[in-house]
Design a protein around this motif. Structure first.
Motif, PDB file in Angstrom:
ATOM      1  N   TYR A  14      18.200 -34.209  24.328  1.00 56.98           N
ATOM      2  CA  TYR A  14      18.496 -35.006  22.946  1.00 56.98           C
ATOM      3  C   TYR A  14      17.774 -36.044  22.705  1.00 56.98           C
ATOM      4  CZ  TYR A  14      20.792 -35.174  18.489  1.00 56.98           C
ATOM      5  OH  TYR A  14      20.904 -34.930  16.929  1.00 56.98           O
ATOM      6  N   LYS A  15      17.389 -36.816  23.868  1.00 60.59           N
ATOM      7  CA  LYS A  15      16.649 -38.157  23.943  1.00 60.59           C
ATOM      8  C   LYS A  15      15.295 -38.059  23.310  1.00 60.59           C
ATOM      9  CE  LYS A  15      19.190 -39.775  28.113  1.00 60.59           C
ATOM     10  NZ  LYS A  15      19.012 -39.964  29.567  1.00 60.59           N
ATOM     11  N   THR A  16      14.682 -36.839  23.187  1.00 61.34           N
ATOM     12  CA  THR A  16      13.409 -36.711  22.370  1.00 61.34           C
ATOM     13  C   THR A  16      13.757 -37.158  20.949  1.00 61.34           C
ATOM     14  OG1 THR A  16      13.695 -34.460  22.210  1.00 61.34           O
ATOM     15  CG2 THR A  16      12.500 -35.088  24.078  1.00 61.34           C
ATOM     16  N   ILE A  17      14.664 -36.772  20.328  1.00 60.29           N
ATOM     17  CA  ILE A  17      15.130 -36.957  19.039  1.00 60.29           C
ATOM     18  C   ILE A  17      15.397 -38.145  18.791  1.00 60.29           C
ATOM     19  CG2 ILE A  17      16.826 -36.130  16.938  1.00 60.29           C
ATOM     20  CD1 ILE A  17      16.986 -33.486  18.138  1.00 60.29           C
ATOM     21  N   ILE A  18      16.147 -39.056  19.643  1.00 52.93           N
ATOM     22  CA  ILE A  18      16.588 -40.371  19.598  1.00 52.93           C
ATOM     23  C   ILE A  18      15.364 -41.265  19.684  1.00 52.93           C
ATOM     24  CG2 ILE A  18      18.065 -42.325  20.670  1.00 52.93           C
ATOM     25  CD1 ILE A  18      19.863 -40.232  19.214  1.00 52.93           C
ATOM     26  N   ALA A  19      14.427 -40.974  20.707  1.00 53.73           N
ATOM     27  CA  ALA A  19      13.270 -41.630  20.877  1.00 53.73           C
ATOM     28  C   ALA A  19      12.497 -41.631  19.305  1.00 53.73           C
ATOM     29  CB  ALA A  19      12.269 -40.842  21.917  1.00 53.73           C
TER      30      ALA A  19
END
Length: 469
Positions: A212-217
């Protein structure tokens, strides 16, 4: 006079009753007819099944995945690859109804809406079997076989998608079942605690973990002027009494956003999500289709983001690392990966390429519909970060010689105590490009160690065959 009034009242009442019946029948015909036709308990439909050869289902290259034959005067459905497509094609049996494509495309497979009623009457008068329409899928049989082999004896899912079109190239859910022996196996299947009848790819909900860090990034890049991504990492951070640590409590020292994704620093992502704030995090998540229905030609369970705008700092910190109450399907996360590979556009997924009549004429085609999620510039920045993850970060096991590979690993905590292993990513070589999501349920290993090698082989096979050309 009194008698005439009674007659008038009777006529009016009869007319209202008549109009009510007409209105109900009209509503039923327009809004509910298809539902009743497709209901597996519709006995008239099952009676018609005895005189109809359900259409053939084939992969994108013409490999037959399901067909019908006549045995002792009765049609018999056959699944030549046993369990390989159990969650894709499903099953069709009088005792247990239908599932998957056998259910969703029943009208087409049974030719219940014939293009030529005259031909239907001629078949019935001649006593011939009615020929159903055929389905051509987007699936590539060879890629599907590789994905199934890699997940054999595991619990989880693997999905491969063409990012530019939304075509589903492979979709595997484990454990599975053999539709050819469904009748004898039914009792065992419904009592199996591992839920082999559940399609985990479209119906399983999991914490996404660090994927999910890809979305947060993407959200941090959109708000880079108000969020400071430079951070000195000591291995843990405490937010409102909630301590979050990196894997192995590793202290990474000075980090920016890119390096935080490369090493998957929980500390910095939790901090930046708190700085972004509940309103922005929720809007970003909904833009990526959490708490929204994904349009597709097969049912996909809605991923969950059960938070309002007034999120607490601890909620934001948990969402920043893909934990908390977030739940996603594997197919959804394959779409997330494909968004960054496709310049910020998420295509609606589909699995039926064409519906053809028995003579080969195309009756329906799968439609390509796009959704702009993030800008071209933001997508390319995240894409470059994901490539760095595979080149020198937690996703090294997904690297493929001669191809550009990007991805993000995830190790998702859950109530069992054994973490889920995730990998989402993409690979490109020349004009071919493929996106993938792999989850191994309760694997108890990191995504980089367990899921990334599986993703690599699926991506490699898809590129080898050039299926996205």
């Amino acid at each position: 006079m009194e008698s005439n009034k009674r007659i008038v009242h009777l006529i009016v009442l009869s007319s209202l009753l008549f109009l009510s019946i007409i209105g109900y029948l009209t509503h039923f015909q327009i809004f509910r007819a298809a539902e009743v036709i497709d209901n597996p308990y519709n006995k008239r439909q099952w009676a018609r099944e005895d005189s109809t050869l359900r259409g053939t289902i084939s992969d994108r290259n013409g490999v037959v995945l399901a067909d019908s034959d006549v045995v002792e005067g009765m049609p018999v459905r056959r699944y030549p690859h046993d369990r390989l497509y159990s969650h894709v094609i499903g099953y069709s049996f009088k005792q247990y109804g239908r599932s998957a494509l056998e259910s969703h495309y029943n009208q087409q497979l049974m030719a219940l809406n014939p293009e030529s009623p005259v031909a239907r009457i001629r078949e019935q008068l001649a006593g011939d079997m009615i020929q159903g329409n055929n389905l051509i899928l987007t699936i590539d049989h060879e890629v599907q076989k590789v994905a199934e082999r890699l997940l054999r004896d595991k619990t989880g899912s693997a999905v491969a998608i063409d990012p530019a079109t939304g075509e589903i190239l492979a979709i595997v859910s484990k454990p599975d079942f053999n539709p050819n022996t469904l009748v004898t196996d039914w009792g065992q299947l419904v009592n199996d605690e591992r839920s082999p009848l559940l399609n985990r790819s479209t119906g399983g909900l999991y914490a996404p973990g660090s994927t999910y860090k890809t979305i947060i990034a993407a959200g941090i890049l959109e708000n880079r002027y108000i969020i400071e991504d430079e951070y000195y990492c000591t291995g843990s951070i405490t937010i409102d009494g909630y301590t979050i640590s990196n894997f192995g409590n590793t202290a990474y020292g000075n980090l920016d956003l890119k390096e935080s994704l490369v090493v998957s620093a929980n500390t910095n992502f939790a901090r930046m999500a708190v700085e972004m704030g509940g309103e922005k995090v929720r809007e970003l998540s909904r833009r990526f289709f959490l708490e929204r229905s994904i349009e597709a030609d097969i049912p996909i369970k809605q991923s969950r983001f059960p938070y309002e705008d007034n999120m607490q700092p601890t909620d934001l910190a948990a969402v920043g690392i893909g934990q908390g109450r977030l739940l996603v399907t594997p197919l959804h996360m394959a779409l997330v990966a494909s968004t960054f590979a496709n310049d910020g556009i998420m295509m609606n997924p589909y699995i039926v390429k064409e519906v053809q009549n028995p003579q080969g004429r195309v009756l329906e085609r799968g439609s390509q519909q796009e959704n702009r999620i993030v800008s071209h510039e933001i997508a390319n920045e995240v894409r470059d970060m994901m490539v760095a993850v595979v080149q020198r970060g937690t996703g090294k096991s997904a690297a493929i010689s001669g191809a550009t590979v990007g991805g993000k690993t995830g190790t998702a905590e859950n109530e069992t105590g054994n973490s889920h292993a995730w990998f989402i990513g993409f690979a490109s070589r020349g004009e071919s490009q493929v996106a993938v999501a792999v989850i191994l349920e309760r694997e108890g290993q990191t995504g980089g160690a367990a899921a990334a090698p599986i993703a690599r082989e699926i991506l490699q096979e898809a590129l080898r065959r050039g299926v996205s050309n």
